[in-house]
Design a protein around this motif. Sequence first.
Motif, PDB file in Angstrom:
ATOM      1  N   ALA A 357       0.836  -1.205   0.000  1.00  0.00           N
ATOM      2  CA  ALA A 357       0.000   0.000   0.000  1.00  0.00           C
ATOM      3  C   ALA A 357       0.862   1.242   0.000  1.00  0.00           C
ATOM      4  O   ALA A 357       1.944   1.276   0.603  1.00  0.00           O
ATOM      5  CB  ALA A 357      -0.927   0.009   1.215  1.00  0.00           C
ATOM      6  N   GLY A 358       0.379   2.288  -0.655  1.00  0.00           N
ATOM      7  CA  GLY A 358       1.049   3.573  -0.633  1.00  0.00           C
ATOM      8  C   GLY A 358       0.801   4.281   0.681  1.00  0.00           C
ATOM      9  O   GLY A 358      -0.323   4.274   1.200  1.00  0.00           O
ATOM     10  N   THR A 359       1.824   4.894   1.232  1.00  0.00           N
ATOM     11  CA  THR A 359       1.648   5.585   2.508  1.00  0.00           C
ATOM     12  C   THR A 359       0.945   6.930   2.356  1.00  0.00           C
ATOM     13  O   THR A 359       0.621   7.570   3.356  1.00  0.00           O
ATOM     14  CB  THR A 359       3.001   5.789   3.202  1.00  0.00           C
ATOM     15  N   ASP A 360       0.700   7.349   1.110  1.00  0.00           N
ATOM     16  CA  ASP A 360      -0.102   8.555   0.900  1.00  0.00           C
ATOM     17  C   ASP A 360      -1.587   8.234   0.811  1.00  0.00           C
ATOM     18  O   ASP A 360      -2.419   9.138   0.713  1.00  0.00           O
ATOM     19  CB  ASP A 360       0.345   9.300  -0.354  1.00  0.00           C
ATOM     20  N   GLY A 361      -1.935   6.952   0.830  1.00  0.00           N
ATOM     21  CA  GLY A 361      -3.334   6.545   0.739  1.00  0.00           C
ATOM     22  C   GLY A 361      -3.851   6.436  -0.675  1.00  0.00           C
ATOM     23  O   GLY A 361      -5.034   6.147  -0.884  1.00  0.00           O
ATOM     24  N   LEU A 362      -2.966   6.648  -1.650  1.00  0.00           N
ATOM     25  CA  LEU A 362      -3.380   6.649  -3.050  1.00  0.00           C
ATOM     26  C   LEU A 362      -2.456   5.742  -3.855  1.00  0.00           C
ATOM     27  O   LEU A 362      -1.251   5.711  -3.623  1.00  0.00           O
ATOM     28  CB  LEU A 362      -3.330   8.067  -3.621  1.00  0.00           C
ATOM     29  N   THR A 410      -7.889   3.954   2.704  1.00  0.00           N
ATOM     30  CA  THR A 410      -7.575   4.833   3.829  1.00  0.00           C
ATOM     31  C   THR A 410      -8.020   6.268   3.578  1.00  0.00           C
ATOM     32  O   THR A 410      -8.187   7.038   4.529  1.00  0.00           O
ATOM     33  CB  THR A 410      -6.055   4.859   4.094  1.00  0.00           C
ATOM     34  N   GLY A 411      -8.179   6.651   2.311  1.00  0.00           N
ATOM     35  CA  GLY A 411      -8.299   8.057   1.972  1.00  0.00           C
ATOM     36  C   GLY A 411      -6.938   8.710   2.127  1.00  0.00           C
ATOM     37  O   GLY A 411      -5.946   8.058   2.492  1.00  0.00           O
ATOM     38  N   PRO A 412      -6.822  10.011   1.845  1.00  0.00           N
ATOM     39  CA  PRO A 412      -5.539  10.702   2.010  1.00  0.00           C
ATOM     40  C   PRO A 412      -5.019  10.571   3.439  1.00  0.00           C
ATOM     41  O   PRO A 412      -5.767  10.744   4.400  1.00  0.00           O
ATOM     42  CB  PRO A 412      -5.875  12.154   1.672  1.00  0.00           C
ATOM     43  N   THR A 413      -3.742  10.251   3.574  1.00  0.00           N
ATOM     44  CA  THR A 413      -3.146  10.073   4.899  1.00  0.00           C
ATOM     45  C   THR A 413      -2.410  11.322   5.372  1.00  0.00           C
ATOM     46  O   THR A 413      -1.966  11.370   6.515  1.00  0.00           O
ATOM     47  CB  THR A 413      -2.146   8.910   4.872  1.00  0.00           C
ATOM     48  N   PHE A 414      -2.222  12.300   4.485  1.00  0.00           N
ATOM     49  CA  PHE A 414      -1.533  13.557   4.788  1.00  0.00           C
ATOM     50  C   PHE A 414      -0.059  13.347   5.122  1.00  0.00           C
ATOM     51  O   PHE A 414       0.554  14.139   5.826  1.00  0.00           O
ATOM     52  CB  PHE A 414      -2.251  14.324   5.904  1.00  0.00           C
ATOM     53  N   THR A 415       0.488  12.257   4.596  1.00  0.00           N
ATOM     54  CA  THR A 415       1.922  12.033   4.664  1.00  0.00           C
ATOM     55  C   THR A 415       2.317  11.233   3.433  1.00  0.00           C
ATOM     56  O   THR A 415       1.462  10.894   2.608  1.00  0.00           O
ATOM     57  CB  THR A 415       2.341  11.322   5.963  1.00  0.00           C
ATOM     58  N   ASN A 416       3.601  10.902   3.300  1.00  0.00           N
ATOM     59  CA  ASN A 416       4.030  10.158   2.113  1.00  0.00           C
ATOM     60  C   ASN A 416       5.483   9.717   2.287  1.00  0.00           C
ATOM     61  O   ASN A 416       6.406  10.496   2.072  1.00  0.00           O
ATOM     62  CB  ASN A 416       3.901  11.025   0.851  1.00  0.00           C
ATOM     63  N   ILE A 417       5.668   8.457   2.703  1.00  0.00           N
ATOM     64  CA  ILE A 417       7.019   7.907   2.827  1.00  0.00           C
ATOM     65  C   ILE A 417       7.165   6.686   1.915  1.00  0.00           C
ATOM     66  O   ILE A 417       7.791   5.696   2.273  1.00  0.00           O
ATOM     67  CB  ILE A 417       7.375   7.555   4.279  1.00  0.00           C
TER      68      ILE A 417
END
Length: 426
Positions: A357-362, A410-417
């Motif tokens: 999964a992407g940590t940005d939720g997308l 998750t929807g947008p997680t408001f982060t991105n690693i």
Amino acid sequence: MTWAEMAPHDVLMQLYRAALDAADPLQVIPPLLPPPPLGRTVVVGVGKAAAAMAQAVEAHWQGPVSGVVVVPEGATRPLRNIRVLTGSHPVPDASSVRGGDALLQAVSGLHSDDLVIALVSGGGSALCAKPADGLTLEDKQSITKALLLRGASISEINTVRRHLSAIKGGRLAAAAYPARVVTLLISDIPGDEPTLIASGPTLPDASTCADALAVLQRYGITHLPAVLESLQAGRWESVKPGDARLAANTHAVVASAWDGMQAASRKAASLGLACHILSDAMEGEARDLAKAHAAIALSVAQHDVPFKAPCVLISGGEATVTVRGKGRGGRNTEFALAMALALKDQKGVQRILALSAGTDGLDGKADAAGAWINDQTLALGAQRGLSALQCLDGNDSASFLDAAGTLVHTGPTFTNINDFRAVLIL
């Protein structure tokens, strides 16, 4: 509660959530904020986490603050004094150009006693755009699309972007001179090279126009001869290390894939589960990475080599996808479906689950963060009349996994690693 008392799918989700929590801007930004300046404080930000990062600044800053951040649709946060604009991702459009203009305007006319806090995270390269002199937005869109479709790595794409821009490759920091710029970064780049994150708008860039030209030639992108000629002539060089305008500036990576994986490992330990980190910088075609993960998982399940089951394997980095079809999916759903196919009918498959999964939720066009799979996933999708192999070949992995009921939302997680992958061997 131990992992053995939980549903295996819930174990994977708890590890994923632990990785996200480790990159929460509200937690990682405040400890690294600089002292207030004698003059003005201006915040500029770009990327999927920029609004949440700005929210952390506003909550902890002593004194007045102003500025602007540019984020994707859905990643806005309520801010008091810092404007929030939205741009396009992964291909820039007119809104991205407006965002780039707003960032440059925010840092214009500053003085030596002013401070710029730059909040940079993944996705920023497309969200803010200002074409270099003599280049059109349509040219940039065409080149970005071509690189994405051909499966170029994010480092290759951003090397090109830094040389087709009037804002990236240190140019935003140069525009802020003589103000001091402190850059805080959340990394989505394998290896965490700061200049690659959002194409380094506030950091010096050691790469050259020749490097950008080599990337375009490597992928056969030659349909814009004027662009190739300008790169060959070195007309769009970025701001280089040693430039006096950036001498007083500082930067720090405040969260990365490694931080997320360490947090996931600690969570696994708290559940009584052995955890092994494979790498935080795995790159390559999603389906090839899936085969590699499947091979390791099967070795553990069948031979307790190189690790002894039960255990969980985690990895990070950014896969690529060479687009061949017009289906619905992204690199994480493609990884998940390819891994399910690689595990099919293998001895020990019933003991293996995986999540990507992407940590940005997308995740691309998946309308989800990613997906998880087990030994029943292929059968569940087939019951809905879908062929896993045809969906994979048509880049339609999300449609299959949606039918199987294993997408992660998750929807947008408001982060991105970057991407998070976990493989559980029971």
